[in-house]
Design an enzyme around this catalytic site. Structure first.
Site, PDB file in Angstrom:
ATOM      1  N   HIS A  75       0.063  57.382   2.726  1.00 18.39           N
ATOM      2  CA  HIS A  75       0.500  57.655   4.099  1.00 18.39           C
ATOM      3  C   HIS A  75       2.001  57.910   4.103  1.00 18.39           C
ATOM      4  O   HIS A  75       2.774  57.010   3.774  1.00 18.39           O
ATOM      5  CB  HIS A  75       0.210  56.460   5.015  1.00 18.39           C
ATOM      6  N   TYR A 204       0.486  51.385  15.425  1.00 20.09           N
ATOM      7  CA  TYR A 204       0.839  50.052  15.931  1.00 20.09           C
ATOM      8  C   TYR A 204       1.076  50.181  17.432  1.00 20.09           C
ATOM      9  O   TYR A 204       1.935  50.965  17.849  1.00 20.09           O
ATOM     10  CB  TYR A 204       2.134  49.553  15.279  1.00 20.09           C
ATOM     11  N   PRO A 296       1.183  39.063   9.638  1.00 20.20           N
ATOM     12  CA  PRO A 296       0.762  40.300   8.966  1.00 20.20           C
ATOM     13  C   PRO A 296       1.340  41.595   9.542  1.00 20.20           C
ATOM     14  O   PRO A 296       1.173  42.657   8.941  1.00 20.20           O
ATOM     15  CB  PRO A 296      -0.767  40.273   9.117  1.00 20.20           C
ATOM     16  N   LYS A 300       3.524  42.693   4.701  1.00 19.74           N
ATOM     17  CA  LYS A 300       4.402  42.344   3.589  1.00 19.74           C
ATOM     18  C   LYS A 300       3.849  41.297   2.615  1.00 19.74           C
ATOM     19  O   LYS A 300       4.371  41.156   1.498  1.00 19.74           O
ATOM     20  CB  LYS A 300       5.757  41.809   4.134  1.00 19.74           C
ATOM     21  N   TYR A 388       9.530  49.247   5.808  1.00 18.59           N
ATOM     22  CA  TYR A 388       8.065  49.332   5.768  1.00 18.59           C
ATOM     23  C   TYR A 388       7.573  49.832   4.407  1.00 18.59           C
ATOM     24  O   TYR A 388       6.603  49.296   3.860  1.00 18.59           O
ATOM     25  CB  TYR A 388       7.559  50.241   6.908  1.00 18.59           C
TER      26      TYR A 388
END
Ligand code: FAD
Ligand code: DHB
Length: 410
Positions: A75, A204, A296, A300, A388
């Site tokens: 991604h 998200y 979560p 990570k 990220y």
């Protein structure tokens, strides 16, 4: 009683224990892994899905990335959704080509178990009454029962890779560890559904009714999460109620929504931030969730387990090859620098994207402004993207004898 002798006794066959075992094997260091669950249980446990670029590079360099490279989903970006609109963050563009790979933790664990078994080094499943002893001595012990017999492993070192609820951390005498903890007033209800993912990238969402997350496992399986009260009984959520809530929170004004399908797995996870320092006592070294937990939202936890064991493998290699002890002494401090930055990021993602029962109207407006700033500022998006995809590992792969060439999945 059977007595075994090894260099490193590893408690726990999750990502941390299995990765460490193989890194040691590649460097000619012997280990015994002791796991209290069955092989099927460990492989079937549905958990993480997002691998940082550095974790992918590590797995491939270790020779366990063949299926990951074939089946993992690369991604380059993700979406942040609020006030009914999805906003794209192009992580690869913002980080000079880095990406994350979606590949289930259970697939990683399966690949690592297969690799471990192919090395013929010991791995005990369904070990009972596991304990660690003589941690301050030069020959610490792991004891357990297996198939009705008592076993004792005499080790040079023990790696406590037994997760948050394991036995290693509680075996450290009281007063030695300093712990830092934050428990969040919500949990995640997660599902796997037989539905083709309706987006190629994660979404998200902060909605009036709370957080929701769209993810996936394969071209036919969607993975979704929903903010719920902590310790919410899963029986409160029949499948129709789950879909109603998922769609209410995730549908955007342009009509995007997750595809609906048969739910094949569901469960609720509480959320906390936790760090125990130092990550060492005598000859016991804690790694992964045994030493720290992140909520979560930042994806990570598994990645931190990987970076911890890389640092530990470097220190053990230097000990066995050159009798160096300085890297063992620095283990905890080196890991904690990365751990605390991931803690901060995970806390920020969590508090920015969830609705808290004690929040004020001001707090909610501030969250919206935070997300508006994030999605309209290249500087802010770059900050999210570089965290990220994963901040650099504190030590290079070359320190454990591996090639550090970056790899591309798919
Ligand atoms: P664990 O995976 O917990 O492994 C510990 C092992 O030790 C287990 O196999 C356990 O059975 C065994 N054990 C326990 N007690 C004993 C004992 N007494 N004796 C012997 N063995 C014992 N992380 C990410 O990076 N990305 C994500 O996208 C992500 N999403 C997540 C989503 C959810 C819903 C959850 C719950 C977690 C998520 N995480 C994510 C976190 C990630 O799953 C953990 O951080 C990761 O499993 C830590 O690996 P570990 O090996 O340290 O611990
Ligand atoms: C997944 C889990 C996470 O915790 C996250 O932040 C993103 C994706 C997943 O399981 O796919």
């Amino acid at each position: 009683m059977s007595v075994l002798r090894t260099q490193v006794g590893i408690v726990g066959a999750g990502p941390a224990g299995l990765l460490l075992g193989h890194l040691l094997h590649l460097n000619g260091i012997d280990s015994v892994i002791v796991e209290n669950r069955s092989r099927d249980y460990v492989i079937d446990r549905v958990r993480a899905g997002v691998l940082e670029q550095g974790t992918v590079d590590l797995l491939i360099a270790m020779g366990v990335g063949e299926r990951l490279q074939r089946e993992g989903l690369r991604h380059d970006g993700l979406y942040i959704s609020f006030s009914g609109h999805r906003h794209h963050i192009d992580m690869a563009d913002l980080t000079g080509g880095k990406a994350i790979t979606v590949y289930g933790q259970n697939e990683v664990v399966k690949d690592l178990i297969d690799t471990r078994l192919s090395t013929a080094r010991p791995l005990f499943f369904e070990a009972e009454d596991v304990s660690v002893e003589a941690l301050e001595s030069s020959s610490p012990l792991v004891r357990f029962r297996h198939d009705g017999a008592d076993h004792e492993i005499r080790c040079d070192f023990i790696a406590g890779c037994d997760g948050f609820h394991g036995v290693c951390r509680p075996s450290i005498p009281e007063g030695v560890l300093t712990t830092y903890e934050r428990v969040y007033p919500f949990g995640w209800l997660g599902i796997l559904a037989e539905a083709a993912p309706s987006s190629t990238e994660l979404v998200y969402t902060l909605h009036q009714r709370g957080f929701a997350l769209f993810s996936m496992r394969s071209p036919t399986i969607t993975r979704l999460y929903l903010q719920v009260p902590p310790d919410e009984p899963i029986d409160n959520w029949p499948d129709e109620a789950i879909w109603e809530e998922m769609l209410a929170r995730m549908t955007t004004r342009d009509g995007w929504m997750p595809s609906v399908g048969r739910i094949v797995q569901k469960g609720v996870t509480p959320m906390r931030s936790f760090v125990a320092t130092p990550m060492r006592y005598g000859r016991l070294f804690l790694a992964g969730d045994a030493a720290h937990i992140v909520p979560p939202t930042g994806a990570k936890g598994l990645n931190l387990a990987a970076s911890d064991v890389l640092v530990l493998a470097r220190a053990l290699k230097a000990y066995y090859e050159h009798r160096r002890t300085d890297w063992l002494d620095e283990y905890s401090n080196v890991c904690l620098r990365r751990v605390w930055k991931a803690q901060r990021f995970s806390w920020w993602m969590t508090t920015t994207l969830h609705r808290s029962p004690d929040e004020t109207a001001f707090d909610h407006q501030r969250q919206i402004a935070d997300l508006d700033y994030l999605t309209s500022s290249r500087a802010a998006m770059t900050s999210l993207a570089e965290q990220y995809v994963g901040l650099p590992m504190e030590v290079g792969l070359d320190s454990v004898g591996l090639s550090s060439t970056p790899h591309r999945v798919s």
